[in-house]
Write an enzyme that holds these catalytic residues in place. Structure first.
Site, PDB file in Angstrom:
ATOM      1  N   LYS A 203      37.375   2.219 -14.656  1.00  0.00           N
ATOM      2  CA  LYS A 203      37.311   1.573 -15.974  1.00  0.00           C
ATOM      3  C   LYS A 203      38.311   2.242 -16.898  1.00  0.00           C
ATOM      4  O   LYS A 203      38.372   3.478 -16.971  1.00  0.00           O
ATOM      5  CB  LYS A 203      35.899   1.696 -16.530  1.00  0.00           C
ATOM      6  CG  LYS A 203      35.755   1.155 -17.929  1.00  0.00           C
ATOM      7  CD  LYS A 203      34.356   0.682 -18.170  1.00  0.00           C
ATOM      8  CE  LYS A 203      33.606   1.578 -19.100  1.00  0.00           C
ATOM      9  NZ  LYS A 203      32.275   1.054 -19.398  1.00  0.00           N
TER      10      LYS A 203
HETATM   11  C1  5RP Z   1      30.173   4.564 -22.557  1.00  0.00           C
HETATM   12  C2  5RP Z   1      30.740   3.573 -21.626  1.00  0.00           C
HETATM   13  C3  5RP Z   1      30.569   2.181 -22.017  1.00  0.00           C
HETATM   14  O1  5RP Z   1      29.948   1.532 -20.957  1.00  0.00           O
HETATM   15  C4  5RP Z   1      31.909   1.572 -22.298  1.00  0.00           C
HETATM   16  O2  5RP Z   1      32.497   2.222 -23.364  1.00  0.00           O
HETATM   17  C5  5RP Z   1      31.865   0.048 -22.443  1.00  0.00           C
HETATM   18  O3  5RP Z   1      31.408  -0.319 -23.607  1.00  0.00           O
HETATM   19  P1  5RP Z   1      32.305  -0.850 -24.812  1.00  0.00           P
HETATM   20  O4  5RP Z   1      32.851  -2.182 -24.382  1.00  0.00           O
HETATM   21  O5  5RP Z   1      31.323  -0.937 -25.931  1.00  0.00           O
HETATM   22  O6  5RP Z   1      33.416   0.143 -25.046  1.00  0.00           O
HETATM   23  O7  5RP Z   1      31.296   3.858 -20.602  1.00  0.00           O
HETATM   24  O8  5RP Z   1      30.662   5.781 -22.274  1.00  0.00           O
END
Ligand code: 5RP
Length: 300
Positions: A203
């Site tokens: 991610k």
């Molecule tokens: C928190 C995360 C969240 O899942 C990630 O940030 C996704 O959420 P957003 O779209 O609100 O940023 O990994 O650490």
């Protein structure tokens, strides 16, 4: 009862039809075991090769985030529209009924809060519990360049090693410290490190310019986080650009559950991710669905 009395020689072997050995559809996952591939095929839609993950794990370090005050009331209704639920085991057990059969990407790290150093995480879920919950992936943050970089890499490495034993993929989440530049140089370093240590997908955040180079340089799929709440059209544009430049979908939280109409927004995000809807079409869909939902509520 076994069919012992009527054993006949089989005839339907189709000797002229060679057995197919189709390549697995997902980038970097061709050499994985069946269980691992099967879980990944539940996370990523094999038709589009992409996913809409709904992230609501924020509470593990920031408590009752706006929009997540009541996961049972605010998130549960969104589940039918998500491909994957990304959450903590606490949220799952307390607030998501087991009848919801969506794949789960389980947040498996914790150990800090918004009041302390974010990179100081540990593995906070045992593989046994991840399997007990039926997780399709385990997730933890990698904080490249931060104070506890080494520890965060060790956490993800541990998840990868234990997950590999049982066929559970690992999602490495690139956590960005406050002083880090969100640019090509940083994300190509962070995402590539995640893939090289063995994460099955990564991610990242979307940024411009150069996102497509980061995707190209990362040998496993990249999904984007949404980040801070943006106007709906801007969030759809970000998802569109990311997918257009090679992202395998989104792992989006605040831009869905903090939207004026979360159910409309998640469907619009789906249209972008899975149907390549243009930003204009997706935003029109959002507005139409939002208006329908308001009408329905007024009629109740
Ligand atoms: C928190 C995360 C969240 O899942 C990630 O940030 C996704 O959420 P957003 O779209 O609100 O940023 O990994 O650490």
């Amino acid at each position: 009862m076994a069919d012992k009395d009527d054993i006949k020689a089989g005839k339907n072997f189709a000797p002229d039809v060679p057995a197919k050995n189709d390549p697995f559809f997902l980038k970097g996952a061709g050499a994985l075991d069946w269980g691992m591939q099967n879980r990944l095929a539940r996370i990523f839609n094999p038709a589009s090769g992409r996913t809409v993950m709904l992230a609501f794990d924020h509470g593990y370090f920031q408590g009752p985030t706006t929009g997540l005050e009541r996961i049972d009331l605010n998130i549960r209704p969104l589940a039918p529209y998500a491909d994957v639920l990304m959450c903590t085991r606490g949220a799952l057990r307390t607030s998501i009924p087991a009848e919801v059969t969506k794949p789960v990407a389980l947040r498996c790290s914790a150990g800090q809060s918004i009041l302390t150093e974010l990179s100081n995480e540990m593995i906070a879920v045992d593989i046994e519990d991840a399997i007990r919950l039926g997780a399709c992936a385990m997730a933890a943050q990698v904080y490249i360049g931060a104070e506890y970089e080494h520890k965060s890499i060790a956490n993800v490495t541990k998840l990868i090693d234990t997950g590999t034993r049982y066929g559970v993929p690992t999602l490495a989440v690139t956590g960005v410290g406050a002083d880090m530049q969100r640019d090509e140089r940083y994300f190509s370093l962070a995402t590539r490190i995640c893939a090289e240590i063995g994460a099955h997908y990564v991610k990242s955040y979307y940024f411009e310019p150069g996102f497509e180079n980061v995707v190209a340089g990362c040998p496993v799929p990249i999904v984007i986080a949404g980040g801070k709440k943006l106007p709906e059209r801007d969030a759809l544009e970000m998802a569109y650009k990311a997918c257009d430049q090679g992202a395998a979908g989104v792992d989006m939280g605040r831009n869905i559950f903090q939207s004026d109409s979360p159910i409309a927004m998640i469907q619009a995000v789906n249209a972008v991710v899975h149907e390549n809807a243009t930003v204009d079409n997706a935003f029109t869909l959002y507005e139409d669905l939002k208006a329908d939902l308001l009408r329905q509520r007024a009629a109740e």
